[in-house]
Design a protein around this motif. Structure first.
Motif, PDB file in Angstrom:
ATOM      1  N   SER A  43     -10.166   9.349  -0.255  1.00  0.00           N
ATOM      2  CA  SER A  43      -8.992   9.790  -1.027  1.00  0.00           C
ATOM      3  C   SER A  43      -7.701   9.321  -0.378  1.00  0.00           C
ATOM      4  O   SER A  43      -7.636   9.119   0.840  1.00  0.00           O
ATOM      5  CB  SER A  43      -8.973  11.323  -1.156  1.00  0.00           C
ATOM      6  OG  SER A  43      -8.603  11.925   0.069  1.00  0.00           O
ATOM      7  N   SER A  44      -6.687   9.137  -1.212  1.00  0.00           N
ATOM      8  CA  SER A  44      -5.345   8.871  -0.694  1.00  0.00           C
ATOM      9  C   SER A  44      -4.369   9.805  -1.382  1.00  0.00           C
ATOM     10  O   SER A  44      -4.684  10.399  -2.421  1.00  0.00           O
ATOM     11  CB  SER A  44      -4.938   7.410  -0.937  1.00  0.00           C
ATOM     12  OG  SER A  44      -4.687   7.171  -2.305  1.00  0.00           O
ATOM     13  N   CYS A  45      -3.182   9.929  -0.795  1.00  0.00           N
ATOM     14  CA  CYS A  45      -2.199  10.893  -1.284  1.00  0.00           C
ATOM     15  C   CYS A  45      -0.953  10.197  -1.822  1.00  0.00           C
ATOM     16  O   CYS A  45      -0.600   9.086  -1.414  1.00  0.00           O
ATOM     17  CB  CYS A  45      -1.799  11.855  -0.169  1.00  0.00           C
ATOM     18  SG  CYS A  45      -3.161  12.859   0.451  1.00  0.00           S
ATOM     19  N   THR A  98      -1.569   3.352  -2.674  1.00  0.00           N
ATOM     20  CA  THR A  98      -1.526   3.436  -4.135  1.00  0.00           C
ATOM     21  C   THR A  98      -2.787   2.892  -4.789  1.00  0.00           C
ATOM     22  O   THR A  98      -3.005   3.098  -5.984  1.00  0.00           O
ATOM     23  CB  THR A  98      -0.305   2.668  -4.668  1.00  0.00           C
ATOM     24  OG1 THR A  98      -0.321   1.341  -4.112  1.00  0.00           O
ATOM     25  CG2 THR A  98       0.993   3.356  -4.264  1.00  0.00           C
ATOM     26  N   SER A  99      -3.617   2.195  -4.006  1.00  0.00           N
ATOM     27  CA  SER A  99      -4.858   1.642  -4.540  1.00  0.00           C
ATOM     28  C   SER A  99      -5.895   1.587  -3.432  1.00  0.00           C
ATOM     29  O   SER A  99      -5.591   1.157  -2.311  1.00  0.00           O
ATOM     30  CB  SER A  99      -4.606   0.233  -5.100  1.00  0.00           C
ATOM     31  OG  SER A  99      -5.816  -0.416  -5.441  1.00  0.00           O
ATOM     32  N   ALA A 132      -3.911  -0.859  -0.783  1.00  0.00           N
ATOM     33  CA  ALA A 132      -2.542  -1.346  -0.935  1.00  0.00           C
ATOM     34  C   ALA A 132      -1.603  -0.215  -0.548  1.00  0.00           C
ATOM     35  O   ALA A 132      -1.711   0.892  -1.077  1.00  0.00           O
ATOM     36  CB  ALA A 132      -2.287  -1.786  -2.374  1.00  0.00           C
ATOM     37  N   ASP A 133      -0.710  -0.491   0.403  1.00  0.00           N
ATOM     38  CA  ASP A 133       0.314   0.503   0.758  1.00  0.00           C
ATOM     39  C   ASP A 133       1.615  -0.234   1.035  1.00  0.00           C
ATOM     40  O   ASP A 133       1.654  -1.178   1.820  1.00  0.00           O
ATOM     41  CB  ASP A 133      -0.119   1.334   1.981  1.00  0.00           C
ATOM     42  CG  ASP A 133      -0.073   0.556   3.289  1.00  0.00           C
ATOM     43  OD1 ASP A 133       0.851   0.783   4.092  1.00  0.00           O
ATOM     44  OD2 ASP A 133      -0.968  -0.295   3.508  1.00  0.00           O
ATOM     45  N   GLY A 134       2.673   0.191   0.327  1.00  0.00           N
ATOM     46  CA  GLY A 134       3.954  -0.486   0.489  1.00  0.00           C
ATOM     47  C   GLY A 134       3.816  -1.957   0.132  1.00  0.00           C
ATOM     48  O   GLY A 134       3.337  -2.308  -0.944  1.00  0.00           O
ATOM     49  N   SER A 135       4.206  -2.837   1.055  1.00  0.00           N
ATOM     50  CA  SER A 135       4.102  -4.284   0.822  1.00  0.00           C
ATOM     51  C   SER A 135       2.954  -4.887   1.628  1.00  0.00           C
ATOM     52  O   SER A 135       2.999  -6.052   2.022  1.00  0.00           O
ATOM     53  CB  SER A 135       5.424  -4.975   1.193  1.00  0.00           C
ATOM     54  OG  SER A 135       5.732  -4.733   2.562  1.00  0.00           O
ATOM     55  N   GLU A 162       1.247  -2.523  -5.713  1.00  0.00           N
ATOM     56  CA  GLU A 162       0.676  -1.252  -6.168  1.00  0.00           C
ATOM     57  C   GLU A 162      -0.845  -1.276  -6.210  1.00  0.00           C
ATOM     58  O   GLU A 162      -1.491  -0.239  -6.127  1.00  0.00           O
ATOM     59  CB  GLU A 162       1.223  -0.898  -7.552  1.00  0.00           C
ATOM     60  CG  GLU A 162       1.014   0.563  -7.899  1.00  0.00           C
ATOM     61  CD  GLU A 162       1.896   1.038  -9.039  1.00  0.00           C
ATOM     62  OE1 GLU A 162       1.533   2.037  -9.669  1.00  0.00           O
ATOM     63  OE2 GLU A 162       2.948   0.429  -9.288  1.00  0.00           O
ATOM     64  N   SER A 163      -1.442  -2.485  -6.295  1.00  0.00           N
ATOM     65  CA  SER A 163      -2.887  -2.557  -6.438  1.00  0.00           C
ATOM     66  C   SER A 163      -3.414  -3.884  -5.909  1.00  0.00           C
ATOM     67  O   SER A 163      -2.728  -4.909  -5.986  1.00  0.00           O
ATOM     68  CB  SER A 163      -3.275  -2.389  -7.914  1.00  0.00           C
ATOM     69  OG  SER A 163      -4.675  -2.374  -8.088  1.00  0.00           O
ATOM     70  N   ALA A 164      -4.638  -3.857  -5.372  1.00  0.00           N
ATOM     71  CA  ALA A 164      -5.292  -5.070  -4.885  1.00  0.00           C
ATOM     72  C   ALA A 164      -6.789  -4.951  -5.131  1.00  0.00           C
ATOM     73  O   ALA A 164      -7.346  -3.848  -5.155  1.00  0.00           O
ATOM     74  CB  ALA A 164      -5.007  -5.293  -3.401  1.00  0.00           C
TER      75      ALA A 164
END
Length: 343
Positions: free
Chosen positions: A162-164, A191-192, A205-208, A231-233
């Motif tokens: 899980s991520s927040c 975010t992904s 994927a987090d930030g850049s 936002e997604s990879a």
């Protein structure tokens, strides 16, 4: 991949608001399928190879943030801002059950054995619902440290990832104990999060930044800085030699997994890209955007004759199942009605 080759995507219209989540089913005897979640509250089911519309799930009263299919693509699930998660019959479009929550539900995921449905959201509680006992109270996993953004299963349903929304890191939960056993540290909220088809890598994927983690030992394998906030990879599932990423600059970029070098850039969306996912065959990948469209891009641009030949083969192979389920549309009373064709 030659940078000079231009990939012309299949553009899938239908959603009236941003597309925020995409999910491909595994390959089934009837092919594979794509389900999309949108802020317009109506998840849509499509043929995964062609992008052809099959049906729309209607019944939610708020934005749908997440949607998924079970391994057989016979049932679908969706998580919504209307404080519910719904279970659907993916062949008829009927609502099988509505799981009520006390706040916005952001994520849902079927277990690998299809016996459980996992949900999470603003309540900061991970819930596991028994698909064989829909009315039974869910099993609640220990409280998440933040509002839940993404969820997935790992290790043959023994681990939950899980991520927040508001804090960095990916948390790994032991299903038996209900406790966090490991945290993959990131600077920004993730975010992904995607588990590779072979179970070797976790792509985040987090930030850049796009990161790849060892899914068994949890060490960081690769970390690449991106040209913008991503936002997604998604990692290509067959060879694992490339990955795609999309974010705020509206472009869908292709990168070499081993070097991080950009080897392709697909332009066409008119808003930030919220989600990218490879098909289970690795032959194409889909992107969902703020502009309300889904675009399906071929991994390697082919010539026109090859595209037409492939299209004929795909159409023939899924013709029977499409005839069975094409055109379902669920009205607000929950009854199946035939979808009227748009002018």
């Amino acid at each position: 991949m030659d940078k000079k080759k231009v990939t012309v995507p299949q553009v899938c219209h239908g959603h009236s608001r941003p597309v925020v989540d995409l999910f491909y089913s595994p390959i089934t005897p009837d092919g594979f399928f794509l389900i999309s979640a949108s802020k317009d509250s109506h998840p849509m089911l499509r043929n995964g190879e062609t992008g052809d519309w099959i049906g729309t799930f209607e019944g939610h009263k708020g934005a749908v943030w997440s949607s998924c299919l079970d391994n057989n693509a016979l049932r679908a699930a969706s998580a919504s801002a209307d404080f519910s998660a719904k279970l659907w019959d993916a062949l008829t479009g009927d609502v099988l059950h509505s799981f009520e929550h006390k706040h916005i539900v952001r994520a849902c995921a079927f277990s690998e054995d299809t016996k459980s449905l996992l949900t999470g959201g603003f309540e900061k509680i991970l819930r596991v619902f028994d698909m064989n006992r829909l009315d039974a109270p869910p099993t609640e996993v220990d409280k998440s440290p933040g509002s839940i953004r993404t969820l997935t299963w790992l290790h043959s349903d023994q681990t939950i990832l899980s991520s927040c929304t508001d804090i960095g890191g990916v948390r790994l939960w032991d299903v038996r104990s209900g406790k966090i056993v490991q945290t993959l540290e990131t600077k920004s909220p993730v975010t992904s999060a995607e588990v590779s088809q072979d179970g070797r890598y976790i792509t985040t994927a987090d930030g850049s930044t796009v990161k790849f983690w060892d899914a068994n030992h949890f060490g960081l394998v690769k970390s690449y800085d991106m040209p913008c906030n991503i936002e997604s990879a998604s990692l290509e599932p067959k060879s694992g030699e490339k990955f795609v990423a999309g974010g705020e600059d509206m472009w869908v970029r292709v990168f070499d997994f081993y070097t991080g070098e950009e080897i392709g850039c697909n332009k066409g969306h008119h808003g930030p890209v919220h989600c990218v996912r490879f098909t289970p065959t690795g032959e194409s990948y889909a992107s969902g955007s703020e502009d309300g469209t889904i675009r399906i891009w071929q991994t390697t641009p082919a010539n026109l004759e090859e595209n037409e030949s492939s299209s004929r083969r795909v159409k023939h192979s899924v013709d029977e199942v499409a005839k069975k389920i094409e055109g379902f549309h669920i009205n607000k009373e929950g009854k199946t009605a035939e979808k009227q064709s748009d002018a």
